[in-house]
Enzyme design. Structure first.
Site, PDB file in Angstrom:
ATOM      1  N   ARG A 131      16.775 -37.154  21.081  1.00  0.00           N
ATOM      2  CA  ARG A 131      17.265 -37.766  22.165  1.00  0.00           C
ATOM      3  C   ARG A 131      18.495 -38.627  21.635  1.00  0.00           C
ATOM      4  O   ARG A 131      18.734 -39.589  22.241  1.00  0.00           O
ATOM      5  CB  ARG A 131      16.405 -38.725  23.083  1.00  0.00           C
ATOM      6  CG  ARG A 131      15.212 -37.799  23.884  1.00  0.00           C
ATOM      7  CD  ARG A 131      15.809 -37.428  25.045  1.00  0.00           C
ATOM      8  NE  ARG A 131      15.006 -36.611  25.769  1.00  0.00           N
ATOM      9  CZ  ARG A 131      14.077 -36.966  26.671  1.00  0.00           C
ATOM     10  NH1 ARG A 131      14.209 -38.395  27.157  1.00  0.00           N
ATOM     11  NH2 ARG A 131      13.092 -36.349  27.499  1.00  0.00           N
ATOM     12  N   ARG A 142      28.444 -39.540  32.382  1.00  0.00           N
ATOM     13  CA  ARG A 142      27.373 -39.038  33.153  1.00  0.00           C
ATOM     14  C   ARG A 142      27.663 -39.762  34.656  1.00  0.00           C
ATOM     15  O   ARG A 142      27.118 -39.293  35.628  1.00  0.00           O
ATOM     16  CB  ARG A 142      26.356 -39.492  32.777  1.00  0.00           C
ATOM     17  CG  ARG A 142      25.491 -38.492  31.968  1.00  0.00           C
ATOM     18  CD  ARG A 142      24.801 -37.284  32.714  1.00  0.00           C
ATOM     19  NE  ARG A 142      24.398 -37.578  34.087  1.00  0.00           N
ATOM     20  CZ  ARG A 142      23.027 -37.905  34.078  1.00  0.00           C
ATOM     21  NH1 ARG A 142      22.385 -38.070  32.900  1.00  0.00           N
ATOM     22  NH2 ARG A 142      22.570 -38.380  35.148  1.00  0.00           N
ATOM     23  N   ARG A 189      20.960 -41.869  26.932  1.00  0.00           N
ATOM     24  CA  ARG A 189      21.304 -43.045  27.493  1.00  0.00           C
ATOM     25  C   ARG A 189      21.570 -44.263  26.664  1.00  0.00           C
ATOM     26  O   ARG A 189      21.999 -45.437  26.988  1.00  0.00           O
ATOM     27  CB  ARG A 189      20.135 -43.576  28.454  1.00  0.00           C
ATOM     28  CG  ARG A 189      19.958 -42.582  29.705  1.00  0.00           C
ATOM     29  CD  ARG A 189      18.864 -42.955  30.464  1.00  0.00           C
ATOM     30  NE  ARG A 189      17.561 -42.286  29.801  1.00  0.00           N
ATOM     31  CZ  ARG A 189      16.444 -42.468  30.022  1.00  0.00           C
ATOM     32  NH1 ARG A 189      16.138 -42.824  31.462  1.00  0.00           N
ATOM     33  NH2 ARG A 189      15.397 -42.058  29.435  1.00  0.00           N
ATOM     34  N   TYR A 205       4.425 -29.576  33.237  1.00  0.00           N
ATOM     35  CA  TYR A 205       5.520 -30.173  34.411  1.00  0.00           C
ATOM     36  C   TYR A 205       5.436 -29.383  35.760  1.00  0.00           C
ATOM     37  O   TYR A 205       5.373 -29.851  36.648  1.00  0.00           O
ATOM     38  CB  TYR A 205       6.976 -30.238  33.829  1.00  0.00           C
ATOM     39  CG  TYR A 205       7.110 -31.393  32.886  1.00  0.00           C
ATOM     40  CD1 TYR A 205       7.367 -32.514  33.387  1.00  0.00           C
ATOM     41  CD2 TYR A 205       7.029 -31.346  31.605  1.00  0.00           C
ATOM     42  CE1 TYR A 205       7.317 -33.800  32.519  1.00  0.00           C
ATOM     43  CE2 TYR A 205       7.280 -32.384  30.610  1.00  0.00           C
ATOM     44  CZ  TYR A 205       7.206 -33.753  31.174  1.00  0.00           C
ATOM     45  OH  TYR A 205       7.379 -34.539  30.275  1.00  0.00           O
ATOM     46  N   ASP A 217      18.047 -29.784  28.942  1.00  0.00           N
ATOM     47  CA  ASP A 217      16.642 -30.256  29.303  1.00  0.00           C
ATOM     48  C   ASP A 217      15.492 -28.992  29.282  1.00  0.00           C
ATOM     49  O   ASP A 217      15.983 -28.011  29.474  1.00  0.00           O
ATOM     50  CB  ASP A 217      16.462 -31.076  30.347  1.00  0.00           C
ATOM     51  CG  ASP A 217      15.369 -32.001  30.400  1.00  0.00           C
ATOM     52  OD1 ASP A 217      15.052 -33.001  29.965  1.00  0.00           O
ATOM     53  OD2 ASP A 217      14.251 -31.544  31.092  1.00  0.00           O
TER      54      ASP A 217
HETATM   55  O1  CP3 Z   1      17.551 -34.922  22.224  1.00  0.00           O
HETATM   56  C1  CP3 Z   1      18.602 -34.787  22.527  1.00  0.00           C
HETATM   57  O2  CP3 Z   1      19.310 -35.613  22.631  1.00  0.00           O
HETATM   58  C2  CP3 Z   1      19.092 -33.358  23.700  1.00  0.00           C
HETATM   59  C3  CP3 Z   1      18.777 -33.609  24.897  1.00  0.00           C
HETATM   60  C4  CP3 Z   1      17.275 -33.659  25.288  1.00  0.00           C
HETATM   61  C5  CP3 Z   1      17.089 -34.036  26.830  1.00  0.00           C
HETATM   62  N1  CP3 Z   1      15.766 -33.820  27.034  1.00  0.00           N
HETATM   63  C6  CP3 Z   1      17.908 -34.686  27.616  1.00  0.00           C
HETATM   64  C7  CP3 Z   1      17.764 -35.791  28.666  1.00  0.00           C
HETATM   65  C8  CP3 Z   1      16.072 -32.986  24.955  1.00  0.00           C
HETATM   66  C9  CP3 Z   1      15.996 -32.254  23.486  1.00  0.00           C
HETATM   67  C10 CP3 Z   1      15.321 -33.087  26.089  1.00  0.00           C
HETATM   68  C11 CP3 Z   1      13.875 -32.648  25.794  1.00  0.00           C
HETATM   69  C12 CP3 Z   1      12.686 -32.943  26.753  1.00  0.00           C
HETATM   70  N2  CP3 Z   1      12.930 -33.312  28.222  1.00  0.00           N
HETATM   71  C13 CP3 Z   1      11.246 -33.221  26.477  1.00  0.00           C
HETATM   72  C14 CP3 Z   1      10.906 -32.998  25.197  1.00  0.00           C
HETATM   73  C15 CP3 Z   1      11.181 -33.926  24.208  1.00  0.00           C
HETATM   74  C16 CP3 Z   1      10.249 -35.272  24.577  1.00  0.00           C
HETATM   75  O3  CP3 Z   1      11.199 -36.423  24.917  1.00  0.00           O
HETATM   76  O4  CP3 Z   1       8.995 -35.123  24.457  1.00  0.00           O
HETATM   77  C17 CP3 Z   1      10.674 -33.525  27.616  1.00  0.00           C
HETATM   78  C18 CP3 Z   1       9.194 -33.703  27.919  1.00  0.00           C
HETATM   79  C19 CP3 Z   1      11.623 -33.544  28.779  1.00  0.00           C
HETATM   80  C20 CP3 Z   1      11.647 -33.869  30.241  1.00  0.00           C
HETATM   81  C21 CP3 Z   1      12.063 -35.221  30.690  1.00  0.00           C
HETATM   82  N3  CP3 Z   1      13.446 -35.109  30.785  1.00  0.00           N
HETATM   83  C22 CP3 Z   1      11.754 -36.416  30.642  1.00  0.00           C
HETATM   84  C23 CP3 Z   1      10.419 -36.731  30.477  1.00  0.00           C
HETATM   85  C24 CP3 Z   1      13.039 -37.007  30.858  1.00  0.00           C
HETATM   86  C25 CP3 Z   1      12.830 -38.719  30.798  1.00  0.00           C
HETATM   87  C26 CP3 Z   1      13.271 -39.288  32.380  1.00  0.00           C
HETATM   88  C27 CP3 Z   1      13.589 -40.596  32.256  1.00  0.00           C
HETATM   89  O5  CP3 Z   1      14.428 -41.013  33.020  1.00  0.00           O
HETATM   90  O6  CP3 Z   1      12.920 -41.448  31.453  1.00  0.00           O
HETATM   91  C28 CP3 Z   1      13.786 -36.344  31.206  1.00  0.00           C
HETATM   92  C29 CP3 Z   1      15.584 -36.733  31.251  1.00  0.00           C
HETATM   93  C30 CP3 Z   1      16.293 -36.636  30.451  1.00  0.00           C
HETATM   94  N4  CP3 Z   1      16.579 -35.468  29.357  1.00  0.00           N
HETATM   95  C31 CP3 Z   1      17.519 -37.516  29.885  1.00  0.00           C
HETATM   96  C32 CP3 Z   1      17.959 -36.924  29.100  1.00  0.00           C
HETATM   97  C33 CP3 Z   1      19.217 -37.639  28.233  1.00  0.00           C
HETATM   98  C34 CP3 Z   1      17.741 -38.873  30.596  1.00  0.00           C
HETATM   99  C35 CP3 Z   1      18.498 -38.417  31.769  1.00  0.00           C
HETATM  100  C36 CP3 Z   1      19.537 -39.674  32.268  1.00  0.00           C
HETATM  101  O7  CP3 Z   1      20.246 -39.906  31.615  1.00  0.00           O
HETATM  102  O8  CP3 Z   1      19.128 -40.292  33.308  1.00  0.00           O
END
Ligand code: CP3
Length: 348
Positions: free
Chosen positions: A28, A41, A32, A152, A77
């Site tokens: 990640r 974004r 953010r 999910y 994602d």
């Molecule tokens: O690692 C990186 O920087 C690459 C991008 C990446 C994202 N998601 C971008 C993202 C990666 C590798 C993921 C994987 C992902 N997505 C996982 C596996 C890794 C982990 O964290 O366990 C999972 C379970 C998800 C599903 C998901 N997507 C969740 C639980 C969330 C968080 C929601 C929140 O707002 O708290 C997301 C959203 C997400 N994916 C964001 C990003 C940058 C945040 C979106 C935003 O900017 O609002």
């Protein structure tokens, strides 16, 4: 793959070979915690940003420019391939992936559409545009593992307890296995597209797999993760397998078909390495919570991770899970400098 990328510290460490500097990147890292991420974004929904190749490439490269990390991870994602297959899913800010309708019955599973590789054009274009800008820094492709992505689908929205997922696994094995096989095909297609477009390593995120016992994992999940690793084996890129709370599962995660195991912060890397017979490159595992501590505490914790990581034949420094959104980006830059500055002889 160019000669520069083949010699990159990340890939050497993933192969268990000596490196010119200790490689580090952060799960990640694209997201953010960066003001430049929030700026680009602005006004764009998360999944729309993922499917805009120019924007995805810009966000992918931001942490590399800012922190000098040793790898980019493609900005996307785990639910992107669901959207591209036609499943109605949205990422709701502050919550995560939310589906219009959870997938819970045999009929729901039978109705899931197959992902047409042609639909992955925005992903291929985003990866290619990223690689073109990265100037030799390796790009990691990724996907959700069948269990975590299925969770999910079944829950319909994030729920750490995974009640509906565990119920389906326990009460309707045939439907469970059809669901995981579908997710496995989806995930394999998503990973292949990224590697074919220029990603030089892949990471399979099974973030919530630590909810399962080893026996449950082997019977209900592992064959489907193995199918994914097998589906990309011919591409000959290092395959990283990551999950959290996996102390009891590490040998099974390796046996699923990984080359490298990503370790969360619930176990020391020296202990993890011992559990894996001392022969597996590891990635991890600084506790993300320590990023908010004072520098002396953070530095001591990072040095401890490096020291323990030296037990493995290769070590890629990372966090134990993703960067918390409120992390000060300057702390990440300073941490990268620290990890790069620790000479090998101080490891043990
Ligand atoms: O690692 C990186 O920087 C690459 C991008 C990446 C994202 N998601 C971008 C993202 C990666 C590798 C993921 C994987 C992902 N997505 C996982 C596996 C890794 C982990 O964290 O366990 C999972 C379970 C998800 C599903 C998901 N997507 C969740 C639980 C969330 C968080 C929601 C929140 O707002 O708290 C997301 C959203 C997400 N994916 C964001 C990003 C940058 C945040 C979106 C935003 O900017 O609002």
């Amino acid at each position: 793959m160019t000669a520069t990328i083949t010699a990159a510290p990340l890939l050497a460490a993933y192969r268990g070979q000596p490196t010119s500097r200790r490689p580090v990147w952060f799960m990640r890292q694209a997201g953010r915690s960066l003001p430049e991420y929030r700026a680009v974004r602005e006004g764009t929904a998360m999944l729309d940003a993922c499917l805009n190749p120019e924007l995805a490439a810009e966000i992918t490269c931001q942490p590399v420019r800012r922190h000098d990390v040793d790898a980019a991870i493609f900005f996307s994602d785990i639910v992107v391939p669901l959207r591209l297959a036609g499943v109605a899913v949205e990422i709701v800010p502050g919550i995560g992936p939310v589906l219009d309708a959870p997938v819970r019955t045999a009929a729901d599973v039978a109705a899931l559409p197959e992902l047409d590789p042609v639909a992955l054009a925005p992903v291929r274009d985003g990866v290619a545009a990223s690689v073109a800008q990265l100037g030799g820094v390796p790009l990691i492709g990724f996907a959700g593992a069948p269990f975590t992505l299925a969770s999910y689908l079944v829950e319909g929205r994030p729920d750490r307890e995974l009640p509906a997922t565990r119920a389906l696994l326990a009460t309707d094995p045939p439907t469970w296995h059809r669901l995981l096989a579908w997710v496995g095909r989806l995930t394999s297609t998503f990973l292949r597209a990224q590697v074919e477009a220029g990603a030089v390593a892949v990471q399979l995120f099974d973030s919530w797999v630590g909810r399962l016992s080893p026996a449950e994992y082997r019977a209900s999940v592992q064959p489907h993760s193995t199918a994914v690793f097998t589906a990309v084996a011919d591409l000959d890129v290092p395959r990283v397998h990551f999950g959290t709370a996996t102390r009891d599962l590490l040998p099974d995660l390796l046996a699923a078909g990984a080359d490298v195991v990503g370790v969360a912060s619930d176990i020391g890397l020296d202990e993890a390495s011992a559990l894996l017979g001392g022969r597996v490159p590891l990635q991890g595992n600084l506790d993300p919570a320590v990023l908010a501590a004072d520098w002396a505490t953070l530095e001591a914790a990072a040095r401890d991770v490096v020291r323990r990581g030296a037990a493995a034949p290769g070590h890629v420094f990372n966090l134990g899970h993703g960067v918390p959104p409120d992390t000060d980006p300057d702390v990440l830059t300073r941490l990268v400098d620290l990890v790069h500055s620790i000479p090998p002889e101080q490891e043990s």
